[in-house]
Design a protein around this motif. Structure first.
Motif, mmCIF file in Angstrom:
data_model
loop_
_atom_site.group_PDB
_atom_site.id
_atom_site.type_symbol
_atom_site.label_atom_id
_atom_site.label_comp_id
_atom_site.label_asym_id
_atom_site.label_seq_id
_atom_site.Cartn_x
_atom_site.Cartn_y
_atom_site.Cartn_z
ATOM 1 N N SER A 115 0.869 -1.179 0.000
ATOM 2 C CA SER A 115 0.000 0.000 0.000
ATOM 3 C C SER A 115 0.898 1.219 0.000
ATOM 4 O O SER A 115 1.297 1.692 1.069
ATOM 5 N N TYR A 158 -1.214 2.986 -5.567
ATOM 6 C CA TYR A 158 -2.537 3.610 -5.711
ATOM 7 C C TYR A 158 -2.699 4.168 -7.127
ATOM 8 O O TYR A 158 -3.753 4.034 -7.738
ATOM 9 N N SER A 194 -3.530 -3.215 -1.110
ATOM 10 C CA SER A 194 -4.420 -2.094 -0.814
ATOM 11 C C SER A 194 -5.862 -2.496 -1.087
ATOM 12 O O SER A 194 -6.781 -1.759 -0.756
ATOM 13 N N GLU A 248 0.783 8.271 2.968
ATOM 14 C CA GLU A 248 -0.657 8.313 2.723
ATOM 15 C C GLU A 248 -1.406 8.824 3.961
ATOM 16 O O GLU A 248 -2.351 9.591 3.856
#
Ligand code: TPP
Ligand code: MG
Length: 540
Positions: free
Chosen positions: A385, A390, A408, A471
């Motif tokens: 992740s 992403y 993720s 993140e």
């Protein structure tokens, strides 16, 4: 033959080629017969690593990943990996020991004792079984493999008490059950679905990981329906790269959400319609207003999240082929074919709108992903992740199924990418495998670099370093919370990798990264390549 020896012999008969495990005094009897089977044993540095390796192996091979762990701490350590596999419908067989039958539930303070190991595993497995006699083994393994191949694949746990594992097992026990056939679609339901689809003016196709092995059939169906097609992260590669009807894995973004809201008939195949694919922005904004047809191998899943107008329990490919056969007799409302069709035009407009909304940080991340794919065309990318994961979840197009997956999705746990890449490489020894992982995530399972060296799996670890939980820092800043606990002291990863016996380098430009990837792909040891997020060549 002991029960332990019988077990490995049956696993061999069931096609198991590799097991991931850490032995203990309670499981040595699982190892007695192993050399005679030719099954390879891979030793991780933590049972969570074993589970993630088994998961990566299963995602690439389509076969169950098998783990041997000790009772108690071995089980608690592997639970997170089982939960990730459970959430993403990955076949995994976890075999553990457990205390003696007469000690079970007694709370006697035995070594590794838990009040109830099965209660612990219940939430992350299709089933968990305590083997009371060797005679149960052929049946319980057949049940496990029936789950893996003919139902919704999920982890299965078998625990073997210490007094059962050493019991003698006769040769009459070496026969496992016949393999189970997969559910076929109900012809009446297929006819109703075909009727709805043939009359659709604005159809939309949603493909999930359950369609991973139905690529050519799904592509044919999309073209026959002339339907714009969105696929989940675990279904990347099901449609050929650059297909005219593809809108990628962007169900959380407005252009695809508009298509979904405007569709008069939506056909969802092998997808949970779950949050980590349809609502990564957590605003509940994915809406369907038309008729919904769902196809899934799991009857319960057909009734979750979005109610279906037609719910078909079936193997994905069989149902798709049945729909194709039913639709071929019916030409439908004539949406045209090829790049000028209504569906192609809708998909192209959605793609253009998506490109225009691309966040600036994604441009350089996309270049990195493109470089990996251009340099290593048949690459498998096992992600964690982290930022470029992403980005790739939206923009990356895999060349074939089972080649892009990451943690993720579903359970969303950190530390997955590195061990999963090791498992992936064991499943596909001739393909380049990249672990795409952040400086935060890698520190959960960093010692698995040693396992990769030992296993002779020359994976490439692309480490995205922004010195922290980037993140989460972004989330805190967005909500005007002063960032706390997200800036990390990061070690000298290159020295650590070298100390484990890996090659290691720091990328200074895009072309340098390309060179490093090429060198790593032909290396005999694993390579860690560090990319600093604030490097000048990555700035927008
Ligand atoms: C086991 C676990 N603990 C905590 C989290 C919460 N979490 C999600 S992303 C993230 C940051 C990860 O940092 P890093 O791997 O460096 O990636 P970056 O966002 O910095 O690119 C955290 C802490 C999680 N997903 N899993
Ligand atoms: Mg980070």
């Amino acid at each position: 033959m002991t029960c332990g020896e019988l077990l490995v012999r049956l696993l061999q008969d069931l096609g198991v080629e590799v097991v991931f495990g850490i032995p203990g005094v309670h499981t040595v009897e699982l190892y007695r017969g192993l050399p005679a089977t030719g099954i390879r044993h891979i030793t991780p540095r933590h049972e969570q690593g074993a589970g993630f390796m088994a998961d990566g192996y299963a995602r690439v091979s389509g076969k169950p990943g098998v783990c041997f762990v000790i009772t108690g701490p071995g089980m608690t350590n592997i639970l997170t990996a089982m939960a990730q596999a459970y959430a993403d419908s990955i076949p995994m067989l976890v075999i553990s020991s457990v205390n003696r039958t007469h000690e079970l539930g007694m709370g006697g303070g035995r070594l590794h004792e838990l009040p109830s190991q099965r209660a612990l595993v219940a939430g992350v497995s299709a089933f968990s079984h305590t083997l009371m006699r060797p005679e149960e083994l052929p049946q319980v393994l057949s049940r496990a493999f029936a789950v893996f191949s003919s139902a919704r694949p999920r982890p299965v746990h078998i625990e073997i008490p210490l007094d059962v594992i050493t019991q003698s097992a006769g040769p009459e026990l070496t026969k496992v059950g016949a393999s189970t056939s997969r559910p076929m679609p109900d012809p009446t339901a297929i006819a109703s679905a075909a009727q709805l689809l043939a009359a659709a003016q604005r159809p939309l196709l949603l493909l999930g990981g359950g369609s991973a092995d139905a690529g050519s059939s799904a592509t044919h169906l999309a073209e026959l329906l002339d339907a714009p097609t969105a696929y989940t992260i675990n279904a990347k590669g099901v449609l050929p790269r650059g297909h005219r009807l593809s809108v990628g894995s962007n169900q959380s973004l407005p252009p695809v959400r508009s298509l979904a809201a405007a569709a008069d008939v939506v056909l969802a195949i092998g997808t949970e319609l779950g949050e980590t694919d349809y609502d990564v922005v957590f605003d509940g904004g994915f809406r369907l207003t038309g008729k919904l047809i769902r196809i899934d191998i799991d009857a319960e899943q057909l009734q979750r999240n979005f109610p279906a107008d037609i719910a078909i329990i079936s193997d994905a490919r069989a149902a798709i082929d049945a729909l194709v056969a039913a639709l071929s007799n019916d030409t439908g409302p004539g949406r045209g074919h090829g790049v000028d069709s209504v569906g192609s035009t809708q998909a192209a407009a959605a793609r253009a709108a998506l490109a225009a909304q691309c966040p600036p940080a994604w441009r350089s991340q996309r270049e990195v992903l493109q470089l990996i794919q251009d340099t290593l065309p048949d690459v498998i990318i096992a992600g964690d992740s982290t930022q470029p994961v992403y980005c790739g979840n939206h923009l990356y197009e895999a060349t074939r199924p089972r080649s892009w997956f990451n943690s993720s999705t579903g359970y969303g746990t950190l530390g997955y990418g590195l061990p999963a890449a090791i498992g992936a490489r064991l499943a596909a020894p001739s393909r380049p495998v990249v672990a795409l992982i952040g400086d935060g995530g890698i520190q959960f399972t960093l010692p698995e670099l040693g396992s990769a060296v030992e296993a002779g799996t020359p994976i490439i670890v692309l480490l995205w370093n922004n010195r922290g939980y980037g993140e989460i820092k972004r989330f805190m800043q967005q909500r005007s919370i002063k960032p706390i606990g997200v800036d990390l002291h990061t070690p000298d990863f290159l020295s650590i990798a070298r100390a484990f016996g890996c090659a290691a380098a720091h990328a200074t430009s895009l072309s340098h990264l390309g060179e490093l990837l090429r060198t790593a792909a032909s290396a005999t040891c694993p390579t860690l390549i560090e990319v600093m997020e604030d490097a000048p060549f990555l700035q927008p």
